[in-house]
Scaffold this active site. Sequence first.
Site, mmCIF file in Angstrom:
data_model
loop_
_atom_site.group_PDB
_atom_site.id
_atom_site.type_symbol
_atom_site.label_atom_id
_atom_site.label_comp_id
_atom_site.label_asym_id
_atom_site.label_seq_id
_atom_site.Cartn_x
_atom_site.Cartn_y
_atom_site.Cartn_z
ATOM 1 N N ASP A 45 0.847 -1.194 0.000
ATOM 2 C CA ASP A 45 0.000 0.000 0.000
ATOM 3 C C ASP A 45 0.883 1.244 0.000
ATOM 4 O O ASP A 45 1.579 1.526 0.969
ATOM 5 C CB ASP A 45 -0.883 0.006 1.264
ATOM 6 C CG ASP A 45 -1.843 1.187 1.280
ATOM 7 O OD1 ASP A 45 -2.967 1.034 0.762
ATOM 8 O OD2 ASP A 45 -1.470 2.270 1.786
ATOM 9 N N TYR A 50 3.337 9.756 -0.608
ATOM 10 C CA TYR A 50 4.399 9.136 0.201
ATOM 11 C C TYR A 50 5.764 9.330 -0.475
ATOM 12 O O TYR A 50 6.797 9.135 0.155
ATOM 13 C CB TYR A 50 4.166 7.633 0.428
ATOM 14 C CG TYR A 50 2.869 7.266 1.140
ATOM 15 C CD1 TYR A 50 2.073 8.237 1.744
ATOM 16 C CD2 TYR A 50 2.447 5.938 1.214
ATOM 17 C CE1 TYR A 50 0.878 7.892 2.383
ATOM 18 C CE2 TYR A 50 1.262 5.595 1.857
ATOM 19 C CZ TYR A 50 0.477 6.568 2.430
ATOM 20 O OH TYR A 50 -0.692 6.222 3.049
ATOM 21 N N LYS A 75 -2.609 5.906 -4.363
ATOM 22 C CA LYS A 75 -3.714 6.827 -4.063
ATOM 23 C C LYS A 75 -3.551 8.151 -4.794
ATOM 24 O O LYS A 75 -2.426 8.642 -4.957
ATOM 25 C CB LYS A 75 -3.774 7.093 -2.545
ATOM 26 C CG LYS A 75 -3.721 5.813 -1.720
ATOM 27 C CD LYS A 75 -3.906 6.025 -0.235
ATOM 28 C CE LYS A 75 -3.563 4.764 0.539
ATOM 29 N NZ LYS A 75 -2.141 4.608 0.849
ATOM 30 N N HIS A 108 -7.416 9.711 -1.961
ATOM 31 C CA HIS A 108 -6.729 9.655 -0.667
ATOM 32 C C HIS A 108 -7.550 10.287 0.470
ATOM 33 O O HIS A 108 -7.625 9.731 1.562
ATOM 34 C CB HIS A 108 -5.357 10.336 -0.794
ATOM 35 C CG HIS A 108 -4.346 9.847 0.189
ATOM 36 N ND1 HIS A 108 -3.009 9.767 -0.092
ATOM 37 C CD2 HIS A 108 -4.462 9.417 1.468
ATOM 38 C CE1 HIS A 108 -2.359 9.295 0.967
ATOM 39 N NE2 HIS A 108 -3.220 9.082 1.927
HETATM 40 P P1 NAD Z 1 0.799 1.638 11.910
HETATM 41 O O1 NAD Z 1 -0.336 1.580 12.845
HETATM 42 O O2 NAD Z 1 1.038 0.557 10.922
HETATM 43 O O3 NAD Z 1 2.049 1.856 12.838
HETATM 44 C C1 NAD Z 1 3.342 1.841 12.401
HETATM 45 C C2 NAD Z 1 4.208 1.856 13.659
HETATM 46 O O4 NAD Z 1 4.127 0.578 14.288
HETATM 47 C C3 NAD Z 1 5.663 2.087 13.306
HETATM 48 O O5 NAD Z 1 6.182 2.977 14.273
HETATM 49 C C4 NAD Z 1 6.294 0.725 13.442
HETATM 50 O O6 NAD Z 1 7.607 0.782 13.868
HETATM 51 C C5 NAD Z 1 5.421 0.054 14.481
HETATM 52 N N1 NAD Z 1 5.400 -1.414 14.295
HETATM 53 C C6 NAD Z 1 5.165 -2.088 13.142
HETATM 54 N N2 NAD Z 1 5.256 -3.420 13.349
HETATM 55 C C7 NAD Z 1 5.537 -3.584 14.661
HETATM 56 C C8 NAD Z 1 5.763 -4.721 15.466
HETATM 57 N N3 NAD Z 1 5.692 -5.956 14.979
HETATM 58 N N4 NAD Z 1 6.031 -4.529 16.787
HETATM 59 C C9 NAD Z 1 6.098 -3.281 17.313
HETATM 60 N N5 NAD Z 1 5.889 -2.169 16.584
HETATM 61 C C10 NAD Z 1 5.627 -2.312 15.271
HETATM 62 O O7 NAD Z 1 0.713 3.067 11.163
HETATM 63 P P2 NAD Z 1 0.734 3.585 9.672
HETATM 64 O O8 NAD Z 1 2.019 3.348 9.007
HETATM 65 O O9 NAD Z 1 0.283 4.990 9.721
HETATM 66 O O10 NAD Z 1 -0.405 2.732 8.936
HETATM 67 C C11 NAD Z 1 -0.144 1.618 8.091
HETATM 68 C C12 NAD Z 1 -0.321 1.971 6.643
HETATM 69 O O11 NAD Z 1 -1.609 2.543 6.420
HETATM 70 C C13 NAD Z 1 0.629 3.074 6.153
HETATM 71 O O12 NAD Z 1 1.951 2.642 5.975
HETATM 72 C C14 NAD Z 1 -0.067 3.473 4.880
HETATM 73 O O13 NAD Z 1 0.166 2.528 3.867
HETATM 74 C C15 NAD Z 1 -1.526 3.456 5.329
HETATM 75 N N6 NAD Z 1 -1.996 4.793 5.771
HETATM 76 C C16 NAD Z 1 -2.972 5.404 5.041
HETATM 77 C C17 NAD Z 1 -3.459 6.646 5.405
HETATM 78 C C18 NAD Z 1 -4.543 7.278 4.601
HETATM 79 O O14 NAD Z 1 -4.842 8.467 4.805
HETATM 80 N N7 NAD Z 1 -5.154 6.561 3.687
HETATM 81 C C19 NAD Z 1 -2.943 7.322 6.541
HETATM 82 C C20 NAD Z 1 -1.938 6.677 7.267
HETATM 83 C C21 NAD Z 1 -1.495 5.419 6.898
#
Ligand code: NAD
Length: 274
Positions: A45, A50, A75, A108
Amino acid sequence: MTTPTLTLNDGNSIPQLGLGVFLVEEDQTEEIVGAALAAGYRHIDTAKVYGNEEGVGRAIAKSGIPREDLFITTKLANDDQGYDSALKAIDGSLERLGLDYVDLYLIHWPVPSKGKYVETWKAMEQIKASGKAKSVGVSNFQTHHLQDLFDNTELVPAVNQVELHPKFAQGELRAFCDQHGIAIESWGPLGQGKYPLLEEPAVVAAAETHGKSPAQVVIRWHLQHGLIVFPKTSSPERAQQNLDVFDFELTEAELAAVDALDEGLRVGGHPDET
Ligand code: NAD
């Protein structure tokens, strides 16, 4: 173990678990996505904003994995909203990704202040018809934004990607999307690390019972609720761990204990203001 798939309302299937690359630097993206693909991920994704579509594209090209085995989402950026600009924007993303089509293309954010999401959705219908995106959907749409699409356009979005984690479980929006056959993708599935979700007693207790990590428990919570999820990590070890969630199942009581954490805690932007 192959990741389970869900069938979208247009008949296409989507792997229920993937890797998100928000905040992954462009110069690290190729390596991280490459390692994830080698570990078994098939769903990535990304988004134009990004700034790492090219890195994702290079990793795909080097992976040697047949295109049809991958599920790639990108997106449409807020600045590209509008009918003609959306039709152009998909071409830019495809070029950066080095692909002929994406599996899923999303608006988005609705950006209601621009007043363009309905005409943008008409372009998305066109983009799906052209084959440049196999499926099209939206992101950060609330029920009233979706209702606007239903009232003014033909195609029902295949997915709505929204902020969703145990303390922000989005019950009302999930029920509405369910009723209209729209699959929900959870962004920020681990709460973006913005609150100590992985230290919550309900999460830790289930992790200890199953001999898994708290993050794996939260990922199971999403999967068992029928949500599509793509946690972000820049660590190959964590990427591997996040994929290793298909050999255990949370009980009804464990799910309910995590459900009980919901307190409407939004950690990201509000869809009516972003
Ligand atoms: P997330 O909830 O996936 O959190 C990421 C955090 O969790 C990072 O700090 C990472 O180090 C930690 N983490 C990951 N795996 C872990 C593990 N096994 N143990 C401990 N910590 C761990 O947050 P995100 O990146 O914002 O969301 C995931 C995806 O969603 C994004 O990468 C993106 O692709 C999407 N996204 C979309 C929007 C949107 O507006 N559509 C907004 C934000 C994110």
